[in-house]
Design a protein around this motif. Structure first.
Motif, mmCIF file in Angstrom:
data_model
loop_
_atom_site.group_PDB
_atom_site.id
_atom_site.type_symbol
_atom_site.label_atom_id
_atom_site.label_comp_id
_atom_site.label_asym_id
_atom_site.label_seq_id
_atom_site.Cartn_x
_atom_site.Cartn_y
_atom_site.Cartn_z
ATOM 1 N N GLY A 36 7.578 -7.815 3.812
ATOM 2 C CA GLY A 36 7.111 -7.131 5.014
ATOM 3 C C GLY A 36 8.215 -6.990 6.045
ATOM 4 N N ALA A 38 6.581 -3.765 7.229
ATOM 5 C CA ALA A 38 5.147 -3.753 6.929
ATOM 6 C C ALA A 38 4.511 -5.076 7.347
ATOM 7 N N THR A 39 3.197 -5.074 7.479
ATOM 8 C CA THR A 39 2.458 -6.257 7.911
ATOM 9 C C THR A 39 1.932 -7.032 6.714
ATOM 10 N N ILE A 47 0.300 -7.252 0.575
ATOM 11 C CA ILE A 47 -0.851 -8.103 0.290
ATOM 12 C C ILE A 47 -0.572 -9.026 -0.891
ATOM 13 N N VAL A 93 -0.590 -9.418 4.808
ATOM 14 C CA VAL A 93 -2.008 -9.737 4.970
ATOM 15 C C VAL A 93 -2.287 -11.019 4.193
ATOM 16 N N GLU A 108 2.457 0.231 4.833
ATOM 17 C CA GLU A 108 2.078 -0.428 6.088
ATOM 18 C C GLU A 108 1.688 -1.888 5.893
ATOM 19 N N TYR A 109 1.196 -2.225 4.707
ATOM 20 C CA TYR A 109 0.701 -3.579 4.473
ATOM 21 C C TYR A 109 1.255 -4.152 3.178
ATOM 22 N N ASP A 130 0.824 -1.205 0.000
ATOM 23 C CA ASP A 130 0.000 0.000 0.000
ATOM 24 C C ASP A 130 0.861 1.259 0.000
#
Length: 269
Positions: free
Chosen positions: A143, A148-149, A125, A151, A122-123, A118
């Motif tokens: 990540g 970053a996280t 995916i 998902v 932060e994310y 993103d």
């Protein structure tokens, strides 16, 4: 056994040092994030390729990574990106990526992994080929590199259980089963049904998750220990030859793994 009853669904994983990764950036923030990721790229991996619009080409000046600067529309770059890379990391909005890649999708066994970061970084995916194509694992890696996280939405990864269709791929195992068996047995695994895992061959280092093996999976050493009345499905690591009647007897309940001949079988660790 007739090919009507057998499908080799998964080849061994591409060695890490051979995975081809591209970072795709078309905005100011995206270019900055791609530059940051490229700078933190592990030295033991091939350098990630950069694909960016002409507007931001100078951002990557001096970078040792291969950089491709395009002047047209990003959609015109997708066929090349799909053909030349195993993992695509887009610093582009999720919706835009879905529309860009949609016309080029073929199958989970052929499509590259597609990952979206993103705009805030932060994310991470995984959008396509997360499981078989490795985008889930690469999302976790990306990540970790940029803070970053990831998902993840794949059931076996979220539930931290056995990934039936790619189990042992890092060990060179091949999966052998009718495709419907892969689907049915995968559902039984993630739904917590009683599963017999019979290992008569191959390395015992197939469980790579940090959590314990789920309680619904029972480890057995011989196939004759399987209880058809109790075990809903069976995962069998073996070199045994199986004929069509055997597969029919275990209708939609059996998945077989074929490890390389000669692989260490006594390394339980």
């Amino acid at each position: 056994m007739s090919t009507d009853h057998k499908v080799v669904t998964s080849a061994p994983a591409v060695p890490e040092e051979q995975v081809r990764v591209a970072l795709v950036a078309i905005t100011k923030h995206g270019a900055a994030q791609a530059l940051e990721l490229a700078g933190r790229w592990p030295e033991h991996l091939p350098p990630a390729h950069i694909c960016t619009s002409a507007k931001f080409g100078e951002v990557f000046a001096g970078l040792p990574n291969p950089v491709h600067v395009y002047t047209g529309a990003l959609k015109e770059e997708i066929p090349r990106l799909f053909a030349e890379h195993d993992q695509l990391v887009f610093f582009v909005s999720l919706g835009a990526v879905v529309r860009l890649i949609a016309p080029h999708l073929r199958s989970k066994d052929e499509d590259p992994g597609v990952i979206v970061v993103d705009d805030a970084g932060e994310y991470v995916i995984p959008v396509l080929s997360g499981h078989v194509g490795g985008a889930n694992a690469w999302s976790e890696r990306v990540g970790a590199l940029i803070g970053a996280t990831p998902v993840l939405t794949t059931a076996s990864d979220v539930g931290k259980t056995i990934p039936v269709d790619i189990l042992g791929r890092h060990l060179g195992w091949r999966v052998e089963a009718p495709k419907i068996n892969i689907t049915r047995v995968s559902a039984d695994v993630v739904n917590g049904e009683a599963i017999a895992f019979v290992q008569e061959a191959g390395s015992h280092h197939w469980w790579t998750r940090p959590n314990p093996l789920p309680a619904n999976v029972e480890l057995l050493e011989r196939f004759d220990q399987v209880d058809p009345a109790r075990h809903r499905s069976v995962l069998w690591v073996t070199h045994a030859e199986l004929d069509a009647p055997f597969w029919q007897q275990w209708h939609e309940r059996l998945v077989v793994y074929r490890p390389p001949v000669g692989q260490q079988e006594d390394d339980r660790g």
